[in-house]
Scaffold this active site. Structure first.
Site, mmCIF file in Angstrom:
data_model
loop_
_atom_site.group_PDB
_atom_site.id
_atom_site.type_symbol
_atom_site.label_atom_id
_atom_site.label_comp_id
_atom_site.label_asym_id
_atom_site.label_seq_id
_atom_site.Cartn_x
_atom_site.Cartn_y
_atom_site.Cartn_z
ATOM 1 N N ASN A 132 4.979 2.122 9.565
ATOM 2 C CA ASN A 132 6.330 1.703 9.171
ATOM 3 C C ASN A 132 7.381 1.984 10.241
ATOM 4 O OD1 ASN A 132 6.213 0.323 6.776
ATOM 5 N ND2 ASN A 132 6.196 2.179 5.509
ATOM 6 N N HIS A 390 -0.181 5.473 3.609
ATOM 7 C CA HIS A 390 -0.166 6.028 4.962
ATOM 8 C C HIS A 390 0.868 5.338 5.844
ATOM 9 C CE1 HIS A 390 -3.733 7.910 3.396
ATOM 10 N NE2 HIS A 390 -4.108 6.704 3.027
ATOM 11 N N CYS A 391 1.984 4.932 5.223
ATOM 12 C CA CYS A 391 3.064 4.285 5.991
ATOM 13 C C CYS A 391 2.565 3.041 6.693
ATOM 14 C CB CYS A 391 3.672 5.225 7.021
ATOM 15 S SG CYS A 391 4.746 6.439 6.319
ATOM 16 N N ASN A 392 1.502 2.437 6.202
ATOM 17 C CA ASN A 392 0.974 1.246 6.868
ATOM 18 C C ASN A 392 0.739 0.177 5.798
ATOM 19 O OD1 ASN A 392 -0.563 -0.692 8.246
ATOM 20 N ND2 ASN A 392 -1.409 0.838 9.630
#
Ligand code: PLP
Length: 477
Positions: A132, A390-392
């Protein structure tokens, strides 16, 4: 088991120095009975790194490096030495690259996003597999009316659709500026995207941002072999300590393209109130707002020396042997009816991947156990994993098969949607996966403890798990 592992991965024997270090530098893991498997979240520091840093601070007088007095010069020299150490660690020529100190990778990416000359007609292209903190650069691009182009990734391997990549990269030959961003290693799936793209994209006129945050802890990055324009790093991911220091590596030949949206203390040689003018300091200081985290910066040198004393290749060999063993063993863990307990998202061999594995656990009937519940169950066993997206979000969407329509409802009418309505729309779409990542202090026993944990799910129906202590009070993600 260990013998079988050594037969399958004989090169592991060349990494025994790390078993010795585990017993000395990382002994707290065993004395506290911790199984740490979240190296993509953060690396672990050696005890000597702390001792050496403390000794340095305790036996010197350091001042703010922005002055020219004795203590300030002493500190300023340390900061400059650390920049050179960072360049050496990535085999970068000081003639070609400069090191800008930032708080972390995110700080480096924000600095680039706000300074990159996006304008109407320019393009920001990026892989759907991105953290992100890279995705967020699109907000700077959109505000300046640049086009944002995502290159899709394809399940089950979660690799980039290369024909779509070249379509994007060959488009917009006349764009006034164009930035292409990809991670050297996915923090979600462990996929290693080809570093050859850097040269090819640059030949097509792109500036290239390589997000190296999750690659460099266990892979050598050689900046004489590849020449990205920008690289972001968080040092705690490589050697655990210090937190709060990262860097943006910038190719000097590309630095002139960056335009700072403001100036601040430390970034200028001269500024005036009368005519409202200023001169930026040449070099990295122009990008370092205020005072850098100067007392922590020398700890980066200590961390680099620690990794160099082990050898990044040794770390790489070790984590890939352990990852290979996990990839061999996990598919063999099956319920009595033959259904798998664990599903791996992303590559299932060690080919072109790193030591990050993304999974979910399933019951005998194939019902997915919520990753947050599995994480809690691991916590009860003193195993540290990581649940979530996972911020993805792009990798999660591809792995779990979310469609554009699935997600569009969540953002359909954000101005008038109540929080309750939003929650109802989002149900099930924040579902994530359970990440396991291996690092320099991981040993075979850690991996076996994780496999033992996975085997404990054999033949357990989801209803039973959801009545267990790990699910108590759990309302769903
Ligand atoms: C690939 C990648 N990029 C960027 C980041 C952001 O790093 P930080 O949170 O240290 O700024 C991370 C963090 O996990 C990451 O894995």
């Amino acid at each position: 088991m260990y013998q079988r592992f050594l037969e399958a991965y004989p090169e592991f024997a060349t990494t025994v120095t790390l078993d010795d270090l585990r017993a000395t530098e990382y002994s707290r893991l065993d004395s506290l009975r911790q199984t740490y498997l979240d190296y993509t979240g953060g690396g672990l520091y050696a005890a000597s790194q702390l001792r050496d840093h403390l000794a340095l601070l305790a036996t010197n007088v350091f001042g703010n490096p922005h002055s020219k007095n004795l203590t300030s010069l002493a500190m300023g020299m340390r900061v400059e030495t650390t920049r050179l150490d960072v360049l050496r660690f990535f085999n970068a020529s000081p003639d070609e690259y400069m090191v800008i100190c930032t708080p972390n990778s995110t700080g480096a990416l924000k600095l680039l996003g706000e300074s990159y000359p996006f304008e109407l007609g320019s393009v920001f292209a990026l892989t759907a597999d991105n953290h992100n903190s890279v995705n967020g650069i699109r907000e700077f691009a959109r505000r300046k009316e640049a086009t944002v182009a995502y290159v899709p990734i394809v399940a089950p391997e979660l690799r980039v659709d290369e024909s779509a990549l070249w379509d994007v990269l060959k488009s917009a030959p006349e764009a006034p500026s164009k930035l292409f961003a990809f991670p050297a290693q996915s923090n979600f799936s462990g996929v290693q995207h080809p570093l050859e793209w850097i040269t090819e994209a640059r030949e097509l006129g792109w500036d290239v941002l390589l997000d190296a945050a999750s690659f460099v802890p266990s892979n050598p990055l050689d900046l004489r072999q590849v020449h990205p324009d920008f690289v972001d790093i968080s040092f705690y991911k490589i050697f655990g300590y210090p937190t709060g220091v990262g860097c943006l590596l910038v190719r000097k030949a590309s630095a002139h393209k960056l335009m700072r949206p403001w100036y601040a203390g430390g970034t200028i040689t001269f500024s005036t109130v009368a005519t409202m003018d200023h001169y930026l300091t040449p070099g990295p200081a122009a990008f370092e707002d205020g005072t850098v985290n100067y007392l922590s910066v020398p700890a980066v040198t200590i961390g680099i020396e620690h990794i160099e004393s082990i050898g990044i290749d040794v770390i790489h060999t070790r984590v890939m042997c352990l990852t290979g063993w996990l990839l061999d063993q996990l598919p063999t863990i099956r319920h009595s009816n033959g259904n798998p307990v664990v599903r791996i998202y992303g590559p299932t061999t060690t080919d072109r991947r790193g030591a990050t594995l993304q999974t979910n656990f399933f019951d005998p009937d194939g019902a997915r156990i919520d990753s947050y519940v599995t994480e809690r169950m691991a916590t009860a066993e003193r195993i540290s994993l990581r649940a979530g997206c996972h911020c993805n979000p792009g990798a999660r969407e591809a792995a779990l098969g979310f469609t554009r329509d699935d997600l569009a409802t969540c953002f359909a009418d954000t101005d008038t949607m109540t929080f309750d309505q939003f929650r109802r729309n989002i149900v099930g779409k924040t579902t994530g996966a359970l990440r396991l990542s291996v690092g320099l202090a991981t040993n075979f026993a850690d991996v076996e403890r994780y496999l033992h944990f996975a085997r404990s799910f054999i033949d357990r129906p989801i209803d039973e798990i959801m009545k267990g202590p790990a699910a108590v009070g759990y309302v769903g993600a």
